[in-house]
Every structure is written in structure tokens, then in C-alpha cells.
Design a protein around this motif. Structure first.
Motif, PDB file in Angstrom:
ATOM      1  N   PRO A  33      -1.642  -6.260  -4.796  1.00 46.91           N
ATOM      2  CA  PRO A  33      -2.672  -5.213  -4.892  1.00 46.91           C
ATOM      3  C   PRO A  33      -2.040  -3.833  -5.021  1.00 46.91           C
ATOM      4  N   ALA A  34      -2.743  -2.923  -5.678  1.00 47.82           N
ATOM      5  CA  ALA A  34      -2.306  -1.532  -5.731  1.00 47.82           C
ATOM      6  C   ALA A  34      -2.527  -0.897  -4.359  1.00 47.82           C
ATOM      7  N   PHE A  35      -1.649   0.031  -4.018  1.00 42.94           N
ATOM      8  CA  PHE A  35      -1.742   0.677  -2.703  1.00 42.94           C
ATOM      9  C   PHE A  35      -3.030   1.491  -2.601  1.00 42.94           C
ATOM     10  N   PRO A  36      -3.873   1.190  -1.588  1.00 42.28           N
ATOM     11  CA  PRO A  36      -5.133   1.928  -1.419  1.00 42.28           C
ATOM     12  C   PRO A  36      -4.980   2.995  -0.330  1.00 42.28           C
ATOM     13  N   PRO A  37      -4.782   4.249  -0.677  1.00 44.46           N
ATOM     14  CA  PRO A  37      -4.594   5.286   0.345  1.00 44.46           C
ATOM     15  C   PRO A  37      -5.735   5.294   1.359  1.00 44.46           C
ATOM     16  N   GLY A  38      -5.355   5.297   2.630  1.00 43.13           N
ATOM     17  CA  GLY A  38      -6.354   5.346   3.688  1.00 43.13           C
ATOM     18  C   GLY A  38      -6.951   4.011   4.053  1.00 43.13           C
ATOM     19  N   ARG A  39      -6.667   2.972   3.268  1.00 37.55           N
ATOM     20  CA  ARG A  39      -7.280   1.663   3.549  1.00 37.55           C
ATOM     21  C   ARG A  39      -6.246   0.537   3.538  1.00 37.55           C
ATOM     22  N   ALA A  40      -4.974   0.902   3.660  1.00 38.39           N
ATOM     23  CA  ALA A  40      -3.910  -0.100   3.580  1.00 38.39           C
ATOM     24  C   ALA A  40      -3.845  -0.943   4.843  1.00 38.39           C
ATOM     25  N   THR A  41      -3.432  -2.187   4.658  1.00 40.93           N
ATOM     26  CA  THR A  41      -3.292  -3.135   5.768  1.00 40.93           C
ATOM     27  C   THR A  41      -1.847  -3.143   6.251  1.00 40.93           C
ATOM     28  N   PRO A  42      -1.586  -2.968   7.540  1.00 42.86           N
ATOM     29  CA  PRO A  42      -0.203  -3.012   8.046  1.00 42.86           C
ATOM     30  C   PRO A  42       0.491  -4.323   7.680  1.00 42.86           C
ATOM     31  N   GLY A  43       1.734  -4.200   7.175  1.00 46.74           N
ATOM     32  CA  GLY A  43       2.519  -5.374   6.818  1.00 46.74           C
ATOM     33  C   GLY A  43       2.272  -5.894   5.418  1.00 46.74           C
ATOM     34  N   GLN A  44       1.266  -5.369   4.716  1.00 44.79           N
ATOM     35  CA  GLN A  44       0.930  -5.838   3.371  1.00 44.79           C
ATOM     36  C   GLN A  44       1.874  -5.209   2.347  1.00 44.79           C
ATOM     37  N   LEU A  45       2.296  -6.027   1.374  1.00 47.21           N
ATOM     38  CA  LEU A  45       3.135  -5.548   0.282  1.00 47.21           C
ATOM     39  C   LEU A  45       2.234  -5.094  -0.860  1.00 47.21           C
ATOM     40  N   TYR A  46       2.503  -3.867  -1.359  1.00 53.85           N
ATOM     41  CA  TYR A  46       1.672  -3.273  -2.399  1.00 53.85           C
ATOM     42  C   TYR A  46       2.514  -2.799  -3.576  1.00 53.85           C
ATOM     43  N   ARG A  47       1.850  -2.585  -4.728  1.00 52.08           N
ATOM     44  CA  ARG A  47       2.403  -1.826  -5.847  1.00 52.08           C
ATOM     45  C   ARG A  47       2.083  -0.360  -5.617  1.00 52.08           C
ATOM     46  N   ARG A  48       3.107   0.492  -5.832  1.00 54.38           N
ATOM     47  CA  ARG A  48       2.871   1.925  -5.622  1.00 54.38           C
ATOM     48  C   ARG A  48       3.819   2.750  -6.491  1.00 54.38           C
ATOM     49  N   GLY A  49       3.285   3.367  -7.539  1.00 53.88           N
ATOM     50  CA  GLY A  49       4.072   4.260  -8.378  1.00 53.88           C
ATOM     51  C   GLY A  49       5.272   3.626  -9.048  1.00 53.88           C
ATOM     52  N   GLY A  50       5.161   2.380  -9.479  1.00 55.62           N
ATOM     53  CA  GLY A  50       6.265   1.709 -10.154  1.00 55.62           C
ATOM     54  C   GLY A  50       7.234   1.003  -9.225  1.00 55.62           C
ATOM     55  N   PHE A  51       7.005   1.120  -7.917  1.00 54.86           N
ATOM     56  CA  PHE A  51       7.863   0.467  -6.941  1.00 54.86           C
ATOM     57  C   PHE A  51       7.000  -0.354  -5.980  1.00 54.86           C
ATOM     58  N   LEU A  52       7.653  -1.051  -5.054  1.00 62.20           N
ATOM     59  CA  LEU A  52       6.946  -1.827  -4.044  1.00 62.20           C
ATOM     60  C   LEU A  52       6.904  -1.033  -2.741  1.00 62.20           C
ATOM     61  N   HIS A  53       5.836  -1.248  -1.996  1.00 65.89           N
ATOM     62  CA  HIS A  53       5.656  -0.518  -0.739  1.00 65.89           C
ATOM     63  C   HIS A  53       5.071  -1.456   0.301  1.00 65.89           C
ATOM     64  N   VAL A  54       5.641  -1.441   1.503  1.00 69.09           N
ATOM     65  CA  VAL A  54       5.084  -2.194   2.626  1.00 69.09           C
ATOM     66  C   VAL A  54       4.467  -1.189   3.591  1.00 69.09           C
ATOM     67  N   HIS A  55       3.211  -1.331   3.837  1.00 73.10           N
ATOM     68  CA  HIS A  55       2.546  -0.399   4.747  1.00 73.10           C
ATOM     69  C   HIS A  55       2.916  -0.730   6.191  1.00 73.10           C
ATOM     70  N   GLN A  56       3.565   0.223   6.834  1.00 70.08           N
ATOM     71  CA  GLN A  56       3.984   0.072   8.234  1.00 70.08           C
ATOM     72  C   GLN A  56       4.781  -1.217   8.439  1.00 70.08           C
ATOM     73  N   GLY A  57       5.716  -1.465   7.526  1.00 71.60           N
ATOM     74  CA  GLY A  57       6.545  -2.663   7.613  1.00 71.60           C
ATOM     75  C   GLY A  57       7.876  -2.463   6.925  1.00 71.60           C
ATOM     76  N   SER A  58       8.666  -3.526   6.855  1.00 69.33           N
ATOM     77  CA  SER A  58      10.022  -3.462   6.318  1.00 69.33           C
ATOM     78  C   SER A  58      10.101  -4.028   4.909  1.00 69.33           C
ATOM     79  N   LEU A  59      10.656  -3.240   3.996  1.00 72.06           N
ATOM     80  CA  LEU A  59      10.889  -3.728   2.638  1.00 72.06           C
ATOM     81  C   LEU A  59      11.943  -4.822   2.618  1.00 72.06           C
ATOM     82  N   THR A  60      12.888  -4.764   3.551  1.00 68.38           N
ATOM     83  CA  THR A  60      13.961  -5.757   3.591  1.00 68.38           C
ATOM     84  C   THR A  60      13.425  -7.147   3.871  1.00 68.38           C
ATOM     85  N   LEU A  61      12.388  -7.234   4.709  1.00 65.70           N
ATOM     86  CA  LEU A  61      11.830  -8.533   5.081  1.00 65.70           C
ATOM     87  C   LEU A  61      10.813  -9.044   4.068  1.00 65.70           C
ATOM     88  N   ALA A  62      10.194  -8.138   3.322  1.00 63.27           N
ATOM     89  CA  ALA A  62       9.194  -8.535   2.328  1.00 63.27           C
ATOM     90  C   ALA A  62       9.881  -8.944   1.033  1.00 63.27           C
TER      91      ALA A  62
END
Length: 335
Positions: free
Chosen positions: A241-270
Motif C-alpha cells: 500500500p502507499a503510505f497514508p499520512p496520519g493513518r499508517a499502521t505501526p509495523g506496516q511496510l509501505y511505498r513512499r516516494g520511490g522507496f520503502l517505509h516501515v511505520h514505527q518499525g525497522s526496515l532491516t527486519l521488513a
């Protein structure tokens, strides 16, 4: 004269735009862009604190580009001995000899090196006390950078069992192997208590950030590897899913600006799981950024080509890379 880097393939300009544009003739632009890119490298690999210490004195330095690249290398070299050694001294020295040989003789096309290991120092082998072993992983299986390299076989008999070329992806160091992108970059383990080949690996990667090193590299090779990488990763990323500002789920992996983003989590583990194996989210971001940086530097260097030294302009004129060569000819005609 505005360079057309899309001559290397559709989407190359958009790739370079991921890390922004800069004017190589502007000291302020150069300082800001290179500082940001080394901070991104350091944050992923773990030497941010050391980097800030080496960057601090650069405000009064005239050649900010060379100084910033050297500061990044110095910070990495300062940090690495404090990590846990991954190799024996014999193994590390064997790797170090190979990487230094590549640095001297493989002046161009260092993004992916494919070489007969028996022509290298110690035959790309090392003595573990009981037998001769290969100094590097034989990276022959299909992966995210290519479909594998089974040949040509070494021309001479190998003392440690090499039957394939030695293939290293130094442009994406420390993720140097086509089929090992599932965790921490393997190149970070290239260290012992006595030798630190990882520093040589980082130095070879950093050549792509330098205008001269960038011009020596045939960008068609980089573009082809990027195309293979994106062919096998784009379907995996598209499922996120694309990163939803203000509605992101902790630990969820998202698409964000051409890169990957984990909300309140570790990119190393995802990570992403595909037919070519698991790809760590941190590895995806770092590798994608290495490709983007290469073409951002290529674009800035082409734009500034007319104001660069005669030696660098000559490198462009005689290059085997037709996009670079044609642009250099146009610059020369324009006077």
C-alpha cells in the motif's frame, strides 16, 4: 546544454530525480547534495555518528566534493574496526589483495566486475590452515541483478575450486552478491582484526560518486542491471500500500516516494519475498538509491562537462558509452 539521460532507458531521469538534482559548478549545491547522500549511506550501514565528526570541519574546505567523499570513507574506516570481525586474517588479506588489484587495473566498469579469478592475486583464494578456500562467494545463481554467470570458466586450474568467474557488484557495496540481498550487506563482514577489505569495497563504490569515476563507468551496464533489478522488484513493491499520512499502521511496510517505509518499525527486519529470494527493505532502499545517485551524478557531470578539465572532457569523447560520447561531441562543437 541539458543532457538527456533517458538515452540510457525509459525512466532513468525519474530514477535520478529520486535523489534530486544539483549543479556541479555550485559549491553550495555540491556540499548539500553530497552531504545528504553520505548521511543516507551512513544511516543505513550504521556509522552516522562517525560521519558527523568527519563532516564538521568541511565548512572551510575549497573542494567540497572530494572532501565530502573522503570524509565519508574516513568515517566508514573509523567505524568498521569497532564492529565484530567477520573473517580470519588470512581470508581478509586475500580479499584485500583482490580488491586493490581491481581498483588499480579495472579502471572502468566497476559497477559489476566479472573476472577470471585465477588472474588475480592468490587466485582469489586464501589458506585457512588446512586447505585453500575461495575468498569470495561464487555468485552464479539467478538473482536480482542478473540471471547468473556460469562462464567463461577460469583459463587456469584454480587452487581453491573456482569453476566460474568472480562476480562482484561493487556499485551497490556492501550488497555485492546478486543472490544475497536478504539481510545485512555481505560486504560489511569483510573485516578481520588485521585487515579491512570492506574499506576497499566502500572506496570502489564511492568512485561512482566522483565525476571522473562516474565518467569511466559505461552507464549502459548500470542501466541494464537496474532494469533487471526493477523488473524483479517492481511487482513486489506494487503489492504494497502507499503510505497514508496520519493513518499508517505501526509495523506496516509501505511505498513512499520511490522507496520503502516501515511505520514505527525497522526496515532491516521488513522485506519482500519474490521468486529470486527475500529482499530486505533496507537493501532495496539502499540499492535503489545507489542507482539513482549514479545517474544523478552522471546528469550533473554531463551538464557541467564544458567547464570540466580537458582530461575529463577527453574521457567523455573517447568513451565506449554512446550517450556520453555523443553529448561530449555536442559540447565540443558548441565551444
Amino acid at each position: 546544454m541539458t543532457p538527456d539521460i533517458n538515452c540510457y532507458g525509459r525512466g532513468i531521469k525519474a530514477l535520478a530525480d529520486l535523489v534530486g538534482d544539483f549543479d556541479l559548478r555550485s559549491p553550495m549545491d555540491v556540499h548539500a547534495w553530497y552531504r545528504l547522500e553520505w548521511q543516507a549511506i551512513a544511516e543505513t550501514l550504521g556509522f552516522s555518528q562517525d560521519l558527523e565528526g568527519t563532516l564538521a570541519p568541511l565548512r572551510a574546505v575549497r573542494d567540497r566534493l572530494a572532501a565530502t567523499n573522503q570524509a565519508g570513507l574516513d568515517a566508514f574506516a573509523r567505524w568498521l574496526p569497532r564492529t565484530r570481525p567477520g573473517l580470519s586474517d588470512s581470508h581478509a588479506r586475500g580479499q584485500e589483495a583482490v580488491l586493490r588489484e581491481l581498483g588499480v587495473h579495472a579502471r572502468g566498469d566497476l559497477w559489476r566486475v566479472s573476472v577470471d579469478p585465477t588472474t588475480l592475486p592468490t587466485g582469489a583464494c586464501y589458506d585457512d590452515g588446512e586447505q585453500m578456500l575461495r575468498a569470495f562467494h561464487p555468485d552464479t545463481a539467478p538473482g536480482y541483478f542478473g540471471d547468473g554467470w556460469s562462464g567463461p570458466p577460469p583459463r587456469a586450474e584454480s587452487a581453491c575450486g573456482w569453476t566460474t568467474p568472480l562476480v562482484l557488484h561493487l556499485g551497490t557495496f556492501p550488497w555485492v552478491y546478486n543472490s544475497r540481498l536478504d539481510g545485512t550487506g555481505p560486504g560489511l563482514r569483510w573485516a578481520s582484526r588485521a585487515a579491512f577489505p570492506a574499506v576497499d569495497g566502500m572506496r570502489l563504490m564511492a568512485r561512482a560518486l566522483d565525476p571522473e569515476g562516474n565518467l569511466r563507468q559505461d552507464a549502459r551496464q548500470v542501466a541494464a542491471i537496474f532494469e533487471h533489478f526493477t523488473t524483479h522488484t517492481a511487482p513486489l513493491v506494487a503489492r504494497l500500500p502507499a503510505f497514508p499520512p496520519g493513518r499508517a499502521t505501526p509495523g506496516q511496510l509501505y511505498r513512499r516516494g520511490g522507496f520503502l517505509h516501515v511505520h514505527q518499525g525497522s526496515l532491516t527486519l521488513a522485506g519482500l519475498d519474490g521468486t529470486r529470494g527475500r529482499l530486505a527493505a533496507s537493501a532495496y532502499n539502499y540499492i535503489n538509491r545507489r542507482f539513482a545517485c549514479f545517474f544523478a551524478v552522471r546528469r550533473a557531470t554531463l551538464r557541467a562537462l564544458g567547464s570540466l578539465s580537458p582530461e575529463l572532457r577527453q574521457l567523455a569523447v573517447i568513451s565506449a558509452d554512446p550517450c556520453l560520447r555523443n553529448h561530449a561531441v555536442e559540447v565540443a562543437r558548441a565551444g
